[in-house]
Design a protein around this motif. Structure first.
Motif, mmCIF file in Angstrom:
data_model
loop_
_atom_site.group_PDB
_atom_site.id
_atom_site.type_symbol
_atom_site.label_atom_id
_atom_site.label_comp_id
_atom_site.label_asym_id
_atom_site.label_seq_id
_atom_site.Cartn_x
_atom_site.Cartn_y
_atom_site.Cartn_z
ATOM 1 N N ARG A 5 0.832 -1.208 0.000
ATOM 2 C CA ARG A 5 0.000 0.000 0.000
ATOM 3 C C ARG A 5 0.865 1.256 0.000
ATOM 4 N NH1 ARG A 5 -4.873 1.402 4.313
ATOM 5 N NH2 ARG A 5 -5.825 3.067 3.068
ATOM 6 N N ILE A 6 1.948 1.222 0.748
ATOM 7 C CA ILE A 6 2.854 2.372 0.791
ATOM 8 C C ILE A 6 3.561 2.547 -0.548
ATOM 9 C CG2 ILE A 6 4.965 3.258 1.854
ATOM 10 C CD1 ILE A 6 4.052 1.869 4.440
ATOM 11 N N ARG A 26 7.156 13.679 19.157
ATOM 12 C CA ARG A 26 6.828 12.408 19.802
ATOM 13 C C ARG A 26 5.449 11.913 19.388
ATOM 14 N NH1 ARG A 26 8.059 10.265 24.695
ATOM 15 N NH2 ARG A 26 6.565 8.698 24.001
ATOM 16 N N VAL A 27 4.469 12.832 19.347
ATOM 17 C CA VAL A 27 3.122 12.451 18.920
ATOM 18 C C VAL A 27 2.615 13.482 17.923
ATOM 19 C CG1 VAL A 27 0.770 11.890 19.610
ATOM 20 C CG2 VAL A 27 2.659 11.418 21.188
ATOM 21 N N VAL A 28 2.239 13.013 16.751
ATOM 22 C CA VAL A 28 1.640 13.858 15.714
ATOM 23 C C VAL A 28 0.189 13.431 15.550
ATOM 24 C CG1 VAL A 28 1.622 14.455 13.270
ATOM 25 C CG2 VAL A 28 3.797 14.252 14.489
ATOM 26 N N ALA A 29 -0.726 14.370 15.752
ATOM 27 C CA ALA A 29 -2.155 14.101 15.581
ATOM 28 C C ALA A 29 -2.645 14.847 14.357
ATOM 29 C CB ALA A 29 -2.920 14.544 16.822
ATOM 30 N N LEU A 30 -3.162 14.116 13.384
ATOM 31 C CA LEU A 30 -3.666 14.714 12.142
ATOM 32 C C LEU A 30 -5.154 14.421 12.036
ATOM 33 C CD1 LEU A 30 -3.259 16.092 9.391
ATOM 34 C CD2 LEU A 30 -2.626 13.847 8.456
ATOM 35 N N THR A 40 -3.702 9.347 2.761
ATOM 36 C CA THR A 40 -2.718 9.524 1.686
ATOM 37 C C THR A 40 -1.494 10.279 2.189
ATOM 38 O OG1 THR A 40 -4.438 9.485 -0.020
ATOM 39 C CG2 THR A 40 -2.332 10.508 -0.594
ATOM 40 N N MET A 41 -1.705 11.290 3.006
ATOM 41 C CA MET A 41 -0.589 12.070 3.524
ATOM 42 C C MET A 41 0.323 11.217 4.397
ATOM 43 S SD MET A 41 -0.650 15.695 5.567
ATOM 44 C CE MET A 41 -1.472 16.473 4.189
ATOM 45 N N LEU A 42 -0.274 10.369 5.206
ATOM 46 C CA LEU A 42 0.504 9.469 6.055
ATOM 47 C C LEU A 42 1.337 8.512 5.202
ATOM 48 C CD1 LEU A 42 0.190 9.643 9.172
ATOM 49 C CD2 LEU A 42 -1.096 7.509 9.061
ATOM 50 N N LEU A 111 9.402 5.754 21.428
ATOM 51 C CA LEU A 111 8.484 5.491 20.313
ATOM 52 C C LEU A 111 7.851 6.783 19.809
ATOM 53 C CD1 LEU A 111 7.032 3.285 18.599
ATOM 54 C CD2 LEU A 111 5.189 3.357 20.315
ATOM 55 N N LYS A 112 7.954 7.032 18.520
ATOM 56 C CA LYS A 112 7.253 8.142 17.896
ATOM 57 C C LYS A 112 5.891 7.649 17.415
ATOM 58 C CE LYS A 112 10.324 9.448 14.870
ATOM 59 N NZ LYS A 112 10.979 10.268 13.810
ATOM 60 N N ILE A 113 4.877 8.456 17.637
ATOM 61 C CA ILE A 113 3.501 8.075 17.330
ATOM 62 C C ILE A 113 2.883 9.118 16.412
ATOM 63 C CG2 ILE A 113 1.239 7.512 18.310
ATOM 64 C CD1 ILE A 113 2.832 7.236 21.058
ATOM 65 N N ALA A 114 2.244 8.655 15.358
ATOM 66 C CA ALA A 114 1.455 9.538 14.500
ATOM 67 C C ALA A 114 0.117 8.857 14.257
ATOM 68 C CB ALA A 114 2.162 9.808 13.173
ATOM 69 N N TYR A 115 -0.947 9.633 14.311
ATOM 70 C CA TYR A 115 -2.251 9.025 14.065
ATOM 71 C C TYR A 115 -3.175 9.997 13.356
ATOM 72 C CZ TYR A 115 -4.162 11.534 18.175
ATOM 73 O OH TYR A 115 -4.571 12.498 19.066
#
Length: 390
Positions: A5-6, A26-30, A40-42, A111-115
């Motif tokens: 998929r990527i 550390r944490v990105v919230a989109l 798509t951006m992720l 741990l880096k987190i993005a959601y």
């Protein structure tokens, strides 16, 4: 990780927010309305950062049968085996997602987190204090400027409002020298706000209505106590807004129609605003952040109007476009005269090419935003040019 998929994600076009996100946080919230391109951006970020993607875990919650505890255990296994980051897509499908993010942050220091998640969920973040742990970003639908690039018409720079007010003639001339902008603008009003129109233009409006149904049937009950009858009436309210001129609502009657007291009814309206279904103007731009009553109510964007009714009001389309595009980088409010006041000082009347200054004559810092023209003059500015603000 969904390597296929990527790898298959297209990277030739990036949304306006792509280069503004600090992925090292550390944490990105989109967040943002459904369908505007958060996933798509992720995936684009992961594809274009191979060094990170080798140690990243990508999980799309909408098609993986995981609860919060199972996702925590998956992240724990990932960290123990050298994983450095986790990307959680469509997190709103998890019942206890706020506490999951807090626990991951507290227990895995490296741990880096993005959601990503639906923007309506910001109203429900009181269950866990995430504000000091994360950097938040909100993605709007495509601007008219982005639509032109998406359509292959060329890349044009983002404009600040002050530059448009002072230099709109030269800016517009540079665009119209390469693009037949008026017909493209008409296309944008119908289908250019949501990038997924490219997948199936013929059935785009039908799919957009499915998005509306998901917000009403799935997202709204997660943040507000609503009955099926309230959801049905909210759906009918959206259709009425699409068919008519922008409403100056009787808020008491509106809340009664939703079968709620005034306080709860306003919460539902503001939840729909956060979800990208309803647009609002208040006399004070800050009033909407305080969940106050709106002075004017309309659909959030023109694509939504066109999906809800086969014959949307032309004047309403113009006002909806203007306030939708201005609300991303600027503030809009309901003036005593005119259609919209921007950033507390710039007064606008919105209309067709024959619109005059009659309603706002003699008022300082006043302008006409006019549909149907390529290039303006003086304080007469093409409406489409306000789609270049992001």
């Amino acid at each position: 990780m969904s390597a296929d998929r990527i790898r298959e994600t297209e990277t030739s076009f990036h949304r306006y927010l792509f280069d503004e996100i600090d992925w090292d946080s550390r944490v990105v919230a989109l967040d943002g309305p459904r369908g505007v391109g958060k996933t798509t951006m992720l995936l684009q970020h992961l594809r274009e950062n191979r060094n990170e993607s080798d140690s990243a875990l990508y999980v799309s919650v909408d098609n993986v049968w995981l609860n919060a505890q199972e996702l925590y255990e998956l992240a724990q296994h990932h960290v123990r085996h050298g994983g450095e980051s986790i990307y959680i897509d469509e997190i709103h499908y998890l019942a206890d997602w706020q506490n999951l993010i807090k626990t991951l942050y507290d227990n895995f220091k490296t741990l880096k987190i993005a959601y990503t998640g639906s923007s309506i969920l910001r109203l429900a973040q009181g269950k866990a204090d995430l504000s000091r742990r994360q950097v938040e970003y909100s993605l709007a639908g495509m601007s008219f400027r982005e639509f032109l690039e998406f359509e292959g018409c060329g890349r044009f720079p983002v404009q600040k409002l002050g530059d448009i007010l002072k230099n709109h003639v030269s800016i517009a001339e540079a665009v119209v020298s390469t693009v037949k902008v008026v017909p493209k603008f008409e296309q944008y009003l119908e289908h250019g706000y949501y990038p997924f129109y490219r997948e199936d233009l013929r059935h785009f409006h039908r799919k957009l209505l499915q998005v509306v149904n998901q917000v009403l049937d799935v997202d709204l009950p997660k943040v507000e106590d609503v009955t099926p009858e309230t959801i049905r009436k909210a759906r009918r309210m959206l259709t009425i807004l699409a068919e008519s001129t922008p409403q100056t609502p009787n808020n008491s009657k509106l809340c009664q129609g939703l079968e709620m007291d005034r306080k709860q009814g306003l919460k539902v309206l503001h939840a729909l605003r956060r979800a990208g279904l309803v647009g609002m103007l208040a006399e004070d731009a800050d009033a909407l952040r305080r969940l106050c009553s709106p002075s004017k109510l309309f659909c959030d964007n023109t694509n939504l109007m066109c999906a809800l009714t086969p014959d949307p009001d032309k004047g309403t389309l113009r006002e909806v476009f203007f306030n939708n595009q201005l609300s991303v980088r600027n503030t809009t409010a309901f003036p005593s005269r005119g259609d919209s006041i921007v950033d507390g000082r710039h007064l606008f009347e919105i209309g067709g090419e024959r619109k005059t200054f009659e309603q706002i004559k003699d008022l300082p810092d006043s302008y006409l935003a006019l549909d149907g023209i390529e290039v303006g003059r003086g304080c007469r500015i093409p409406l489409w040019l306000f789609g270049f603000l992001y």
